[in-house]
Design an enzyme around this catalytic site. Structure first.
Site, PDB file in Angstrom:
ATOM      1  N   SER A  16     -16.348   0.396  66.558  1.00  0.00           N
ATOM      2  CA  SER A  16     -15.683   1.528  65.900  1.00  0.00           C
ATOM      3  C   SER A  16     -16.374   1.957  64.611  1.00  0.00           C
ATOM      4  CB  SER A  16     -14.232   1.161  65.600  1.00  0.00           C
ATOM      5  OG  SER A  16     -13.658   2.158  64.796  1.00  0.00           O
ATOM      6  N   LYS A  67      -2.687   3.742  72.039  1.00  0.00           N
ATOM      7  CA  LYS A  67      -2.117   4.971  71.461  1.00  0.00           C
ATOM      8  C   LYS A  67      -0.732   5.322  72.016  1.00  0.00           C
ATOM      9  CE  LYS A  67      -6.526   7.025  70.193  1.00  0.00           C
ATOM     10  NZ  LYS A  67      -7.371   8.227  70.154  1.00  0.00           N
ATOM     11  N   ASN A  88      -2.028   7.978  66.793  1.00  0.00           N
ATOM     12  CA  ASN A  88      -3.280   7.365  66.326  1.00  0.00           C
ATOM     13  C   ASN A  88      -3.275   7.105  64.821  1.00  0.00           C
ATOM     14  OD1 ASN A  88      -3.697  10.274  65.823  1.00  0.00           O
ATOM     15  ND2 ASN A  88      -5.775   9.662  65.256  1.00  0.00           N
ATOM     16  N   ASP A 104      -5.390  13.217  66.189  1.00  0.00           N
ATOM     17  CA  ASP A 104      -6.427  13.488  67.193  1.00  0.00           C
ATOM     18  C   ASP A 104      -6.431  14.957  67.615  1.00  0.00           C
ATOM     19  OD1 ASP A 104      -7.668  11.018  67.477  1.00  0.00           O
ATOM     20  OD2 ASP A 104      -6.301  10.339  69.045  1.00  0.00           O
ATOM     21  N   GLY A 127      -9.463  12.329  82.525  1.00  0.00           N
ATOM     22  CA  GLY A 127      -8.687  11.202  82.021  1.00  0.00           C
ATOM     23  C   GLY A 127      -7.265  11.611  81.691  1.00  0.00           C
ATOM     24  N   GLY A 129      -5.150   9.367  79.537  1.00  0.00           N
ATOM     25  CA  GLY A 129      -4.642   8.444  78.514  1.00  0.00           C
ATOM     26  C   GLY A 129      -4.149   9.155  77.264  1.00  0.00           C
ATOM     27  N   GLY A 130      -3.962   8.367  76.188  1.00  0.00           N
ATOM     28  CA  GLY A 130      -3.431   8.898  74.936  1.00  0.00           C
ATOM     29  C   GLY A 130      -4.272  10.004  74.326  1.00  0.00           C
ATOM     30  N   LEU A 206     -15.418  13.049  73.847  1.00  0.00           N
ATOM     31  CA  LEU A 206     -14.750  12.426  72.709  1.00  0.00           C
ATOM     32  C   LEU A 206     -15.515  11.207  72.194  1.00  0.00           C
ATOM     33  CD1 LEU A 206     -12.477  14.367  73.489  1.00  0.00           C
ATOM     34  CD2 LEU A 206     -10.861  12.510  73.199  1.00  0.00           C
TER      35      LEU A 206
END
Length: 246
Positions: A16, A67, A88, A104, A127, A129-130, A206
């Protein structure tokens, strides 16, 4: 002087950028009482114990894969986080409560906006997801229609194997919200027909590490406009800093 600790909650988050970014930002601002670190939790069920053992925390970021999973552990959500269904950013209120936010969607919106042309009317979101929920919310705010692409067939998604030339004619923006291609797995990429990208398309990833994923490289080879996740990350991080310092 009392310390203010901030950090990132996620799983396998050694890659990260957040810790380096905020450490540099604190130094630049002369915020000597602030620190930022990664909190790698192998399971979200460990979150309450982690909070209990960390009384000096002042704010948190949340990343993959938590998330959405983190929401039941929070005391409240902002209106936008509730609408999006993903968090987030966590703010610690004066009463010691945990409130979830989403920055986000803001980061994505700010990063995509300068690339848009009048013909960019519809988007494919790879996708579910969050992160993809925040992207969908931002697109909705911008008046851009979208469809989710998923490996798991459902009434609300398009299957990867059904993407074809007609799909790419109808959808001029393709956004990778999956982790496919993230370092160190740089040889991975979403299974889409890249030959149908044109100079009328935007390919947005992303992912920010590596800077040029195979998804972006393949889209670029077919003359698409490309953007990675670094600008989005900076925008959402700045928004998080404002939320923590409300």
């Amino acid at each position: 002087m009392s310390r203010r600790r901030f950090g990132l909650v996620g799983r396998d988050i050694g890659h990260s950028f957040s810790a380096a970014y905020f450490t540099e930002r604190f130094a630049k601002d002369g915020a000597v009482d602030c620190s930022y670190e990664n909190f790698d939790l192998p399971d979200i069920a460990l979150f309450p114990a982690f909070i209990k053992e960390s009384p000096d925390l002042a704010g948190l970021n949340v990343t993959i894969p938590y998330k959405e999973q983190i929401i039941p552990y929070l005391d409240s959500l902002s209106r936008k986080a509730m609408q999006i269904g993903a968090v987030n950013v966590i703010r610690f209120t004066k009463k010691g409560k945990l409130k979830g936010y989403n920055s986000d969607y803001y980061g994505f919106e700010q990063s995509l906006q300068p690339l848009l042309q009048p013909h960019h009317k519809k988007a494919l979101i790879l996708g579910t997801g969050g992160a993809s929920k925040a992207v969908a919310f931002a697109l909705q705010q911008m008046g851009i229609l979208y469809a989710f692409v998923s490996r798991v067939p459902s009434a609300n998604t398009v299957a990867y194997e059904h993407l074809n030339a007609t799909t790419f004619d109808n959808y001029q923006i393709v956004i990778n919200c999956t982790p496919l291609g993230t370092s160190p797995n740089v040889d991975d990429f979403p299974p889409i027909p890249y030959q149908f990208f044109t100079d009328k398309h935007i390919a947005f990833d992303l992912i920010y590490n590596p800077e040029l994923t195979l998804f972006l490289k393949k889209a670029k080879e077919n003359r698409a406009t490309t953007q990675n996740g670094m600008d989005m990350l900076v925008y959402q991080a700045e928004k998080a800093w404002k939320i923590w310092n409300k």
